[in-house]
Enzyme design. Structure first.
Site, mmCIF file in Angstrom:
data_model
loop_
_atom_site.group_PDB
_atom_site.id
_atom_site.type_symbol
_atom_site.label_atom_id
_atom_site.label_comp_id
_atom_site.label_asym_id
_atom_site.label_seq_id
_atom_site.Cartn_x
_atom_site.Cartn_y
_atom_site.Cartn_z
ATOM 1 N N SER A 144 -11.799 23.701 46.579
ATOM 2 C CA SER A 144 -12.920 23.561 45.622
ATOM 3 C C SER A 144 -14.242 22.780 45.870
ATOM 4 C CB SER A 144 -12.361 23.223 44.234
ATOM 5 O OG SER A 144 -13.461 23.143 43.106
ATOM 6 N N TYR A 157 -7.633 17.311 38.723
ATOM 7 C CA TYR A 157 -7.965 18.713 39.268
ATOM 8 C C TYR A 157 -8.628 18.091 40.761
ATOM 9 C CZ TYR A 157 -9.830 23.069 40.825
ATOM 10 O OH TYR A 157 -10.175 24.321 41.499
#
Length: 264
Positions: A144, A157
């Site tokens: 990501s 995250y």
């Protein structure tokens, strides 16, 4: 279409929906046999039928919870009995929960690391011996942009995706002389059901709706780069400039960008 995939065996985790399902369709369209893994076997069966109706390739589906290492070992043993070898592994399974550290639950943090990091590593370990023996293969890790550019309210995250990138970069160097490609994919926000869990309130999606990536576009770019020496795929490209700016001017970036980044 990617002609390099014709006749290859491609394993995709998190394949039941989103970019996982889209990549499965594109790999099959390119002539690859696909092995699809996810927690929802019902959804996988529907996707299997869709692929078989369109393309003359073999499709195998297995239920897998990537957070369970023992289950990973058992399922991959079945896969290797079924298809003999794996040419491509796409580690796509993962999830996130956006919250400030003070309010983040440790059980959620553990679940994210179990799935996003340890599960990815465990899947990779299951295919490496065969790839090294054949001196061929490609491992694609869906990370990501959050793994390169940490933002408020996504601390855990981001930490898990930083770990994925660290693992991927190290693995690439380890396998450089083995004929095995290793690619990290760093997308920004994608129009998938990811945010049903990550952003229950919907504020993040509303704030960044116009910047959301199409899952079709992401899947197409990833599948198109399989079996090429591609280090990273950063989407959209302009968002990666934020990482470059942050690397060069971290203090200024945090001061100026904090308000915008708090839109989660």
């Amino acid at each position: 279409m990617n002609p390099r995939l014709k006749g290859k065996n491609v394993v995709i985790t998190g394949a039941s929906s989103g970019i996982g399902a889209k990549m499965a369709l594109l790999c099959a369209k390119s002539g690859a046999n696909v092995i699809l893994l996810a927690r929802s076997l019902d959804k996988l069966e529907v996707l299997k039928q869709e692929i078989e109706n369109q393309f003359p390739v073999a499709v195998h589906v297995f239920r897998l919870d990537v957070s369970d290492v023992s289950e990973i070992q058992a399922v991959f043993a079945k896969i290797l009995q079924t298809v003999s070898h794996v040419d491509v592994l796409i580690n796509n399974a993962g999830f996130g929960i956006f919250d400030e550290v003070e309010h983040a639950k440790l059980e959620d943090a553990k679940a994210m690391f179990d799935t996003n990091v340890l599960g990815l590593i465990a899947c990779t370990k299951m295919v490496l011996p065969g790839m090294k023996q054949r001196k061929s293969g490609h491992i694609v890790n869906i990370a990501s942009i959050a793994g390169k550019l940490a933002t408020p309210k996504s601390s855990v995250y981001s930490a898990s995706k930083h770990a994925v990138l660290g693992f991927t970069n190290s693995l690439r160097m380890e396998l450089d002389d083995e004929g095995i490609y290793v690619t990290a994919v760093n997308p920004g926000p994608i129009e998938t059901n990811f945010f049903n869990i990550a952003d229950e309130g919907g504020t993040y999606v509303k704030s960044l709706q116009k910047f959301m990536l199409s899952s079709d576009d992401v899947a197409e770019k990833v599948v198109g780069r399989i079996y090429t020496r591609t280090r990273e795929i950063n989407l959209p490209r302009w968002m990666n400039l934020g990482d470059v700016f942050y690397t060069l001017f971290p203090k200024l970036f945090e001061k100026v960008g904090k308000k915008a980044l708090f839109k989660k």
